[in-house]
Design a protein around this motif. Structure first.
Motif, PDB file in Angstrom:
ATOM      1  N   ILE A  94       0.825  -1.211   0.000  1.00 39.39           N
ATOM      2  CA  ILE A  94       0.000   0.000   0.000  1.00 39.39           C
ATOM      3  C   ILE A  94       0.857   1.258   0.000  1.00 39.39           C
ATOM      4  CG2 ILE A  94      -1.951   1.134   1.141  1.00 39.39           C
ATOM      5  CD1 ILE A  94      -2.338  -1.890   0.322  1.00 39.39           C
ATOM      6  N   GLY A  95       2.032   1.170   0.610  1.00 38.22           N
ATOM      7  CA  GLY A  95       2.822   2.367   0.851  1.00 38.22           C
ATOM      8  C   GLY A  95       3.743   2.784  -0.277  1.00 38.22           C
ATOM      9  N   ILE A  96       3.623   2.215  -1.477  1.00 43.28           N
ATOM     10  CA  ILE A  96       4.577   2.572  -2.528  1.00 43.28           C
ATOM     11  C   ILE A  96       3.987   3.325  -3.724  1.00 43.28           C
ATOM     12  CG2 ILE A  96       4.475   0.347  -3.724  1.00 43.28           C
ATOM     13  CD1 ILE A  96       7.539   0.565  -4.076  1.00 43.28           C
ATOM     14  N   PRO A  97       2.724   3.077  -4.181  1.00 43.58           N
ATOM     15  CA  PRO A  97       2.283   3.709  -5.429  1.00 43.58           C
ATOM     16  C   PRO A  97       2.245   5.235  -5.413  1.00 43.58           C
ATOM     17  CG  PRO A  97       0.920   1.802  -4.961  1.00 43.58           C
ATOM     18  CD  PRO A  97       1.761   2.040  -3.741  1.00 43.58           C
ATOM     19  N   SER A  98       1.904   5.857  -4.306  1.00 44.02           N
ATOM     20  CA  SER A  98       1.784   7.320  -4.301  1.00 44.02           C
ATOM     21  C   SER A  98       3.113   8.029  -4.067  1.00 44.02           C
ATOM     22  CB  SER A  98       0.761   7.762  -3.239  1.00 44.02           C
ATOM     23  OG  SER A  98       1.026   7.195  -1.980  1.00 44.02           O
ATOM     24  N   VAL A  99       4.203   7.278  -3.906  1.00 45.40           N
ATOM     25  CA  VAL A  99       5.502   7.900  -3.623  1.00 45.40           C
ATOM     26  C   VAL A  99       6.032   8.682  -4.824  1.00 45.40           C
ATOM     27  CG1 VAL A  99       7.929   7.447  -3.098  1.00 45.40           C
ATOM     28  CG2 VAL A  99       6.142   6.240  -1.845  1.00 45.40           C
TER      29      VAL A  99
END
Length: 749
Positions: A715-720
């Motif tokens: 969850i924590g990687i696409p919006s980076v």
């Protein structure tokens, strides 16, 4: 004696009297209800247990973790679900990993422990109901045992921290009650679960159960395992995409002390999935130790023949993408309203975004230990898909399910690479050929040049806005090589590249998603948050561009687009709904934490982005500046909503790790191809970010929620990447549309 309880998804709980008075409660498929737990698993031998609770007479609780842990924390989270419903004292819990639970059902495999694969952030969501029932069943039995002993109604008893407590204060530890509890039959109906208000473990921070072993070096990964008399194998693989072996001279290799044999390995069979066979033809050097095998490989004289992709290059692939984007799509994934009409009516904006191939670069390279005998095969591998590894072994050896033993110790990083079991196939083929155990070892160069890479793609984004600064038409055209590698036809290949219900679908009345198939010989596969990580970069960057063109605050523009909270249908993995209110909430939290709206006059810029991935909602915000050729990330904020967080400390760690991974990949990483060969060989060519390039901290805010849990691994990687690119624009007015970001930024400055 035993009793069974039927549960949803055709599973049931099995209760057995264990050795020395231990109570055993397991989760099994309903079809396996006549199968008992092996005797050797019930005594003091803890190496192989089913997914059950065992309570020893001294009060110790042993809980099995059924899915591979590659750093996502499942060996902590899954047992805590059981321990919560059991009301166990966590200090008395020992967690042990499980092998693949498979048995023979008339020549067909029966996977008795449920789904043991780890991918798509599914481990926790899939286990949530089953494992709660397993813990609740064990607690119910213990309460019944105490009620009979004390002649007190069971409903008047309570449990706490490994003990049953009577109204008058009498206490009995679980260890004291275990033998009696094991002689009680379970009821046929599901047991009531705890009220979340009573949770003492779920939702509370817990350290990683493997942390001590990792830090002290005592925890064994697959690469640390060995069998007596096992040969070590290293393989020279064809460097050309779909090339072949023309000549081999192994005379000098066989002169190296310790080298035992040199064997060819076949190339991939088009009729088989790429993850169930070697990725490329090769020549294996088998030796008594790794050093001898490497020296022998260096002395091989090989001639390779280029294949049909001999002319493939990164530049040619991009030209192919641009040509195809100008024509008709291979597949139209979604078509709402009348895009053509409304696109003509509004103010038009268009931009192309480029995402390169990317490698996984796991800390533990691929490896596999295999022993193949006439009536048994044992495999120790760092696989995310032990059930698929089982099928690989069964196909190659022809053994029955009961004769195959798949073991998967803790994994040194997966990120989707280990959803494929090509390295398992290599080890099993070699072990079968030589009649001895074989340990296949990959070097970093092997790993970098023979990966299943994240698909590359060119995203063409088009939009039209009206006078009220609203998007009235939206089109996303993606030209990419499907991770399915041509399997299933175009009507199936697009599904791994575009998710038709991803936003802004459902928010823009006139919307079109088109996919264009690229021809490429590069092997593609799952890379952390498949498709989402690439699509989010294009979508969230383009939204920022539209806001800038309209002179609207990017945060306000996103919130206006999301509008009033609503639950939109979502058919892809992570559904069945996408809650826009939850996405807007993490967006607001990230903005508040970063200090959005506070004017920066020191050359700093803020960027923000959000995305829905596999049932979880996340937003990132960065504060950056550019000094000469240095991009400085001053602050990094991540807000996340994964429903009920089983272990908030674990979720926080996953968001930190995902953010760092996302930054490292976005800044510098790309796999390129020239003359049909991958160009990157090792970390000097594929420079992972160093500590100095990273923010001092990743500030994580976890939304407290009573929704069912989603996984947190991806969850924590696409919006980076889009949040970083948007921050760079805010600081420099330079819009980066091509990854990796840093070399493109320096080119444009």
């Amino acid at each position: 004696m035993s009793a069974t309880l039927r549960l949803s998804r055709r599973r049931f709980l099995q209760v057995l009297a264990g050795a020395a008075g231990a109570l055993v409660v397991g989760v099994r498929f309903a079809e396996a209800q006549d199968t008992g737990t092996p005797v050797e698993l019930l005594g003091d031998v803890y190496s192989q247990i089913g997914p059950f609770v065992r309570i020893e007479p001294d009060g110790r609780v042993i809980i099995g973790a059924r899915t591979p842990d590659m750093g996502q924390g499942t060996r902590t989270a899954l047992p805590r679900i059981i321990a919560e419903e059991l009301d166990a004292d966590w200090a008395q819990v020992t967690v042990l990993g499980l092998p693949l639970g498979v048995e023979d059902d008339g020549g067909k495999p029966r996977f008795i422990y449920g789904d043991q694969s780890a991918g798509g952030s599914t481990s926790v969501p899939q286990a949530w109901q089953d494992l709660r029932q397993a813990g609740a069943a064990a607690r119910w039995l213990l309460v019944q045992a105490a009620a009979r002993r004390w002649n007190v109604p069971a409903e008047r008893l309570r449990t706490e921290a490994g003990a049953v407590i009577a109204p008058d204060g009498r206490r009995a530890g679980y260890g004291d009650l275990a033998a009696d509890a094991a002689r009680i039959d379970l009821p046929k109906q599901p047991l009531p679960l705890k009220n979340p208000a009573q949770y003492r473990l779920v939702g509370k921070p817990a350290g990683n159960v493997d942390a001590h072993g990792i830090v002290t070096g005592t925890l064994q990964f697959a690469i640390d395992h060995g069998f007596a008399e096992a040969l070590v194998a290293v393989i020279a693989r064809c460097p050309y995409l779909d090339g072949s072996l023309a000549e081999v001279d192994d005379s000098e290799a066989l002169k190296v002390p310790g080298v035992v044999k040199v064997l060819p390995l076949p190339g991939p069979d088009p009729a088989l999935p790429i993850g169930e066979q070697p990725l490329a033809p090769g020549v294996a050097v088998l030796a008594e130790d790794t050093w001898a095998a490497l020296q022998g490989r260096d002395r091989l004289k090989l001639a390779w023949k280029p294949g049909k992709w001999a002319d493939e290059s990164t530049a040619a692939l991009e030209r192919q993408a641009l040509d195809k984007l100008a024509g008709a799509p291979t597949m139209r994934a979604r078509d709402d309203g009348d895009f053509d009409k409304f696109f003509k009516l509004g103010r038009k904006l268009q931009a192309d975004y480029y995402v390169p191939y990317a490698a996984h670069a796991t800390m533990e390279p691929m490896n596999c230990l295999a022993r193949v005998e006439e009536d048994r095969a044992v495999v120790v591998a760092p696989t995310q898909t032990p059930d698929r590894a089982f099928e690989v072994v069964r196909r190659i050896t022809g053994l029955s399910p009961a004769q195959i033993d798949i073991r998967f110790p803790r994994i040194g990083g997966g990120f989707g690479r280990r959803l494929e079991d090509d390295y398992v196939a290599e080890a099993v083929l070699l072990a079968k050929s030589v009649g001895k155990p074989v340990k296949v070892m990959w070097t970093r160069e092997d790993d970098m040049t023979h990966d299943v890479y994240r698909p590359c793609g060119v995203h063409r984004m088009s939009a039209a806005t009206d006078r009220r600064r609203r998007i009235i038409a939206w089109r996303h055209q993606l030209a990419s090589a499907s991770k399915r590698n041509g399997a299933g036809g175009a009507d199936q290949q697009w599904k791994s590249e575009i998710h038709p219900d991803d936003l802004p679908a459902g928010l823009v009345a006139n919307l079109r998603y088109d996919w264009y198939a690229l021809d490429s010989g590069v092997k593609r596969g799952n890379w952390r948050a498949p498709a989402h990580v690439s699509n989010a970069f294009a979508v969230q960057s383009f939204i920022d561009e539209i806001a800038a063109a309209l002179k609207v605050d990017p945060l306000k523009f996103r919130l206006d687009l999301l509008g009033a909270p609503r639950r939109l249908p979502y058919r892809s993995h992570g559904g069945p709904v996408l809650d826009t209110g939850r996405l807007a909430n993490v967006l607001k939290l990230a903005a508040e934490r970063i200090g959005w709206g506070q004017r920066r006059t020191n050359g700093h810029g803020l960027g923000i982005a959000c995305h829905f991935t596999f049932g979880g909602y996340a937003a990132h915000a960065f504060e950056v500046s550019v000094e000469g050729e240095r991009l400085l990330i001053h602050r990094a904020v991540c807000a996340v909503d994964v429903g009920r967080a089983i272990n908030p400390l674990g979720v926080e760690a996953q968001m930190m790790g995902g953010t760092i991974d996302g930054l490292s990949t976005a800044l510098n990483l790309a796999i390129t191809v020239k003359d049909g060969q991958v160009q990157q060989k090792n970390f000097p060519d594929y420079p992972l970010a160093r500590m100095a390039a990273m923010p001092r901290a990743v500030e994580v805010q976890i939304v407290e929620s009573d929704a069912d849990p989603a996984g947190a691994g991806e969850i924590g990687i696409p919006s980076v990447a889009p949040a970083l690119a948007n921050a760079v624009y805010a600081a420099t007015t330079v819009r980066v549309r091509r990854l990796p970001l840093l070399p493109e930024l320096l080119r444009l400055l």
